[in-house]
Design an enzyme around this catalytic site. Structure first.
Site, PDB file in Angstrom:
ATOM      1  N   LEU A 305       0.834  -1.203   0.000  1.00 26.52           N
ATOM      2  CA  LEU A 305       0.000   0.000   0.000  1.00 26.52           C
ATOM      3  C   LEU A 305       0.873   1.258   0.000  1.00 26.52           C
ATOM      4  O   LEU A 305       1.912   1.333   0.674  1.00 26.52           O
ATOM      5  CB  LEU A 305      -0.917   0.001   1.230  1.00 26.52           C
ATOM      6  CG  LEU A 305      -1.880  -1.188   1.346  1.00 26.52           C
ATOM      7  CD1 LEU A 305      -2.811  -1.003   2.522  1.00 26.52           C
ATOM      8  CD2 LEU A 305      -2.672  -1.398   0.058  1.00 26.52           C
ATOM      9  N   GLY A 346       2.168  -6.081   7.484  1.00 29.33           N
ATOM     10  CA  GLY A 346       1.357  -4.997   8.036  1.00 29.33           C
ATOM     11  C   GLY A 346       0.452  -4.377   7.002  1.00 29.33           C
ATOM     12  O   GLY A 346      -0.762  -4.298   7.192  1.00 29.33           O
ATOM     13  N   ASP A 347       1.039  -3.866   5.900  1.00 27.00           N
ATOM     14  CA  ASP A 347       0.228  -3.292   4.829  1.00 27.00           C
ATOM     15  C   ASP A 347       0.539  -3.962   3.502  1.00 27.00           C
ATOM     16  O   ASP A 347       0.468  -3.339   2.447  1.00 27.00           O
ATOM     17  CB  ASP A 347       0.458  -1.778   4.736  1.00 27.00           C
ATOM     18  CG  ASP A 347       1.913  -1.437   4.426  1.00 27.00           C
ATOM     19  OD1 ASP A 347       2.768  -2.349   4.541  1.00 27.00           O
ATOM     20  OD2 ASP A 347       2.190  -0.278   4.057  1.00 27.00           O
ATOM     21  N   GLU A 348       0.890  -5.235   3.570  1.00 27.60           N
ATOM     22  CA  GLU A 348       1.233  -6.009   2.373  1.00 27.60           C
ATOM     23  C   GLU A 348       0.244  -7.153   2.180  1.00 27.60           C
ATOM     24  O   GLU A 348      -0.124  -7.855   3.140  1.00 27.60           O
ATOM     25  CB  GLU A 348       2.649  -6.562   2.472  1.00 27.60           C
ATOM     26  CG  GLU A 348       3.724  -5.492   2.510  1.00 27.60           C
ATOM     27  CD  GLU A 348       5.115  -6.100   2.612  1.00 27.60           C
ATOM     28  OE1 GLU A 348       5.210  -7.343   2.704  1.00 27.60           O
ATOM     29  OE2 GLU A 348       6.094  -5.329   2.611  1.00 27.60           O
TER      30      GLU A 348
END
Length: 426
Positions: A305, A346-348
């Site tokens: 992201l 985490g944001d993957e």
């Protein structure tokens, strides 16, 4: 050893042992019961037969005495009675008063003097039954009645004028009676065995068989790890056994549901509902093996992201969690049902796309990037959005490439796109 053998016996084996024991006890006890019944029946029959014969003899003698027959004629009648029925020995003893009035009778005098049973019967006027191993002796006192006093003028009412002594051999009764009782006894044993056999079969069908089916179902569940297996109660099962089966099925349904929940928790990301890294790695190795074996295409897309960290820093982690959920929805809405979406960091995120070639993978990556960029996430009065850098790589089955190299190429592609976007914004 005996204790272990006893503990290992099944309910069916116990029922068979009890059934066999009862049948053996009945068969063993039958001769004893039959013998007792035989003795009692012989006594009853002998007494009844002797009393009947005594009454007939008395009636016959009384009728001829009224006709004025002499003593010798009466003795001849008694002899004829004995010759007619050789199974009985009939004797008539006169009292001392009758002998004095009508003439001495030596056998009577000898019996009164030497036979204590006859002597006692003359004294108390009571009937007597004397049993031995081979015969039954019945003494029937002849008491003086009103009609007797006309001839026996020296006698008083109720005096014992004579005794009819009948000896009846019991063997004559035992032979047919023994056959009858034994036949009835064996018929009883056969009926008892049939009844216990029917009871044994019913207990096996109504109790033992349901328990065995429950046990087999449990063993199947343990051996095959099949929590979906259920017991199907039958209409003939007792209510209690059916209740146990229903409770077991309810327990297994709850256990299966709990296991499914635990399984989902072990392979799902708790925040987004996507699959987790563990499930993605497992599926990736499986699909890679299938692709190499059958020469089929397999692609991986990694999603990282953009502009996510500022949302966390400015609006807090709750806002970041809402964005992650929204991104997961956008990804899931734009892939096939055969594709797998996982949150791997985490944001993957990562997408595993079986049966997808390189061109299709790049097109899918572009589609997903656009879908994430267009996703608006409402958080309070805010409308939040992020971008996504999506890098794709496709497994080449012919080169023998491993999953690590496949993931490395996808990661490189993703960072190339991210670098290009940074440069473009700069």
């Amino acid at each position: 050893m005996i204790r272990r053998a006893v503990d290992s016996l099944s309910i069916g084996a116990w029922l068979l042992i009890i059934f066999s024991g009862v049948a053996a006890a009945v068969a063993a006890g039958m001769p004893i019961v039959t013998s007792y019944q035989e003795e009692a029946a012989v006594r009853r029959l002998a007494t009844a037969e002797s009393r009947r014969a005594s009454q007939l003899v008395f009636d016959h003698l009384y009728s001829v005495m009224r006709k004025g027959w002499t003593r010798s004629e009466i003795d001849e009648i008694i002899s004829r009675i004995n010759r007619h029925d050789e199974t009985m020995d009939v004797r008539v003893y006169r009292s001392a008063g009758v002998a004095e009035a009508f003439g001495a009778h030596p056998p009577s005098a000898e019996a009164r003097e030497n036979d204590p049973v006859v002597r006692q019967a003359f004294m108390d006027g009571a009937e007597r039954l004397v049993e031995s191993s081979e015969s039954v002796r019945y003494l029937y006192p002849l008491l003086a009645e009103e009609s007797c006093l006309s001839c026996h003028d020296t006698a008083n009412l109720g005096d014992v004028n004579g005794i009819i002594d009948i000896q009846f051999p019991t063997e004559e009764l035992r032979v047919p009676l023994r056959v009858t009782l034994r036949s009835a006894g064996w018929l009883y044993v056969g009926g008892a065995v049939a009844l216990f056999l029917l009871l044994f079969i019913m207990l096996r069908r109504l109790i033992t068989r349901p328990i065995v089916e429950l046990s087999e179902t449990m063993r199947h569940i343990v051996d095959r790890d099949d929590l979906g297996r259920r017991v199907a109660p039958r209409s003939i099962w007792p209510r209690e056994v059916t209740s146990v089966a229903d409770d077991f099925n309810t327990l297994m349904a709850e256990l299966e549901e709990s296991r499914e929940e635990l399984l989902q928790q072990s392979v799902r990301d708790g925040l987004t509902g996507c699959f987790n890294r563990r499930r993605f790695d497992s599926a990736l190795h499986g699909e890679a093996e299938r692709a190499r074996r059958y020469g089929r295409p397999l692609s991986v897309i990694l999603v990282d992201l953009d502009r996510f960290k500022p949302i966390n820093d400015i609006h807090g982690h709750a806002a970041g969690d809402a964005v992650l959920k929204g991104v997961a929805e956008a990804l899931a809405d734009n892939v096939r049902s055969s594709d797998l979406v996982a949150r791997v960091g985490g944001d993957e995120f990562a997408i595993l796309a079986p049966e997808t070639g390189a061109e299709q993978a790049r097109a899918l990556a572009s589609k997903l990037s656009q879908a994430v960029a267009e996703k608006r996430v409402a958080f309070g009065h805010l409308s939040l959005s992020v971008g996504a850098s999506c890098g794709a790589s496709t497994l080449d089955p012919e080169t023998g490439e491993g999953v690590a190299a496949l993931m490395e190429r996808a990661d490189e592609a993703m960072y190339e796109i991210k670098k290009a976007r940074h440069a473009q914004r700069a």
